[in-house]
Scaffold this active site. Sequence first.
Site, mmCIF file in Angstrom:
data_model
loop_
_atom_site.group_PDB
_atom_site.id
_atom_site.type_symbol
_atom_site.label_atom_id
_atom_site.label_comp_id
_atom_site.label_asym_id
_atom_site.label_seq_id
_atom_site.Cartn_x
_atom_site.Cartn_y
_atom_site.Cartn_z
ATOM 1 N N ASP A 1 -13.770 5.979 -2.789
ATOM 2 C CA ASP A 1 -13.213 5.431 -4.038
ATOM 3 C C ASP A 1 -13.854 6.053 -5.285
ATOM 4 O OD1 ASP A 1 -11.272 3.737 -3.009
ATOM 5 O OD2 ASP A 1 -12.604 1.986 -2.931
ATOM 6 N N SER B 1 0.825 -1.223 0.000
ATOM 7 C CA SER B 1 0.000 0.000 0.000
ATOM 8 C C SER B 1 0.855 1.267 0.000
ATOM 9 C CB SER B 1 -0.915 0.010 1.225
ATOM 10 O OG SER B 1 -1.619 1.240 1.266
ATOM 11 N N LEU B 2 0.455 2.211 -0.861
ATOM 12 C CA LEU B 2 1.127 3.510 -0.897
ATOM 13 C C LEU B 2 0.461 4.512 0.042
ATOM 14 C CD1 LEU B 2 1.638 3.856 -4.767
ATOM 15 C CD2 LEU B 2 3.379 3.338 -3.054
ATOM 16 N N GLY C 1 -4.816 3.328 -12.082
ATOM 17 C CA GLY C 1 -5.511 3.767 -10.876
ATOM 18 C C GLY C 1 -4.685 4.615 -9.925
ATOM 19 N N LYS D 1 -13.419 -4.350 2.569
ATOM 20 C CA LYS D 1 -14.317 -3.186 2.467
ATOM 21 C C LYS D 1 -15.764 -3.517 2.801
ATOM 22 C CE LYS D 1 -11.411 -0.681 -0.727
ATOM 23 N NZ LYS D 1 -11.232 -0.089 -2.049
ATOM 24 N N THR E 1 -8.658 -1.576 2.741
ATOM 25 C CA THR E 1 -8.483 -2.023 1.368
ATOM 26 C C THR E 1 -8.826 -3.503 1.277
ATOM 27 O OG1 THR E 1 -6.983 -1.960 -0.519
ATOM 28 C CG2 THR E 1 -5.979 -2.399 1.620
#
Length: 282
Positions: free
Chosen positions: A103, A16-17, A242, A67, A63
Amino acid sequence: MSTPRYAVFGHPVAHSLSPRIHAAFARQTGIALEYTAIDTAPHDFVAALDRFAGEGGKGANVTLPLKEAAFAISATVTDRARRAGAVNTLSRNDGRWQGDNTDGAGLVRDLTGRQGLDLRARKALLLGAGGAARGVAPALLDAGISELVIVNRSPERADALADALGEPDRAHSRYWADLGDLGDFTLIVNATSASRDGKGEFSLPFGLATPRTLAVDLNYGEAAIPFLAWARAAHCHDAVDGLGMLVEQAAEAFEAWHGVRPDTDAVYAELRDRDKVLVTAD
Ligand code: NDP
């Protein structure tokens, strides 16, 4: 006073960023916070979230594949999370979690704002019916697409999403096996995690695309390579990954938690430069 804690929960989540993005927003806005990644298997999610809250956790991103579980544990949800049936942003208020879904807003903001694309009147194909697909589907309808066809490997999840959207004239499900019979689309969104191992080709009928088609992969980095390669081979007009959505959905969450809208362009540029690849809008 201790530094307010935030985190992203997922499984896996090492990729994950989000910690890097929220740290950059925090530096930019001068807000002190700690943001970490917490790997949590689905069966441990509720307990892990309780521990996090007990340790002073104020907000969490969620994530895959959590969800829908995050939606279930939310004491209250925003309207856009309710329509999605999925939560990617949790805020701790009065000892309870409030669920939101950023999102869809993140995707539409990236496509229409950053990429300068018009979504109105597009006939759209949505591949996937997991948490991300649930988040983006209502926002695409709100952005003015003419039709949304949902196709998922497990058809019952596509049916459930179409039912939840409650617009049978515009949003309906079809079988993956029938992809070759659906005609063409001016918007194709890959919301599956099929390429997350970065291997293999994305095998879709070329007849789904036209020279006007916008192809969007919610994935970014190596996971976006197979679908974007298919989009180029199918002569789609635009092929977008994305990464911009990722930054924009994070900015929506940051604003919900801190009341300040961060500037996303610098963070997007830094991440794009790092990844060096994967967006064309020609
Ligand atoms: P989920 O686990 O909730 O859903 C995964 C989806 O992918 C399901 O529809 C699943 O189908 C489908 N799928 C998995 N493997 C395959 C396969 N081999 N062939 C066809 N379909 C497959 O994940 P999310 O919805 O949360 O995330 C989906 C992707 O979107 C992820 O890769 C994630 O990284 C990306 N994403 C990007 C964001 C961004 O900001 N850019 C935000 C959110 C997600 P089935 O129901 O049959 O299992």
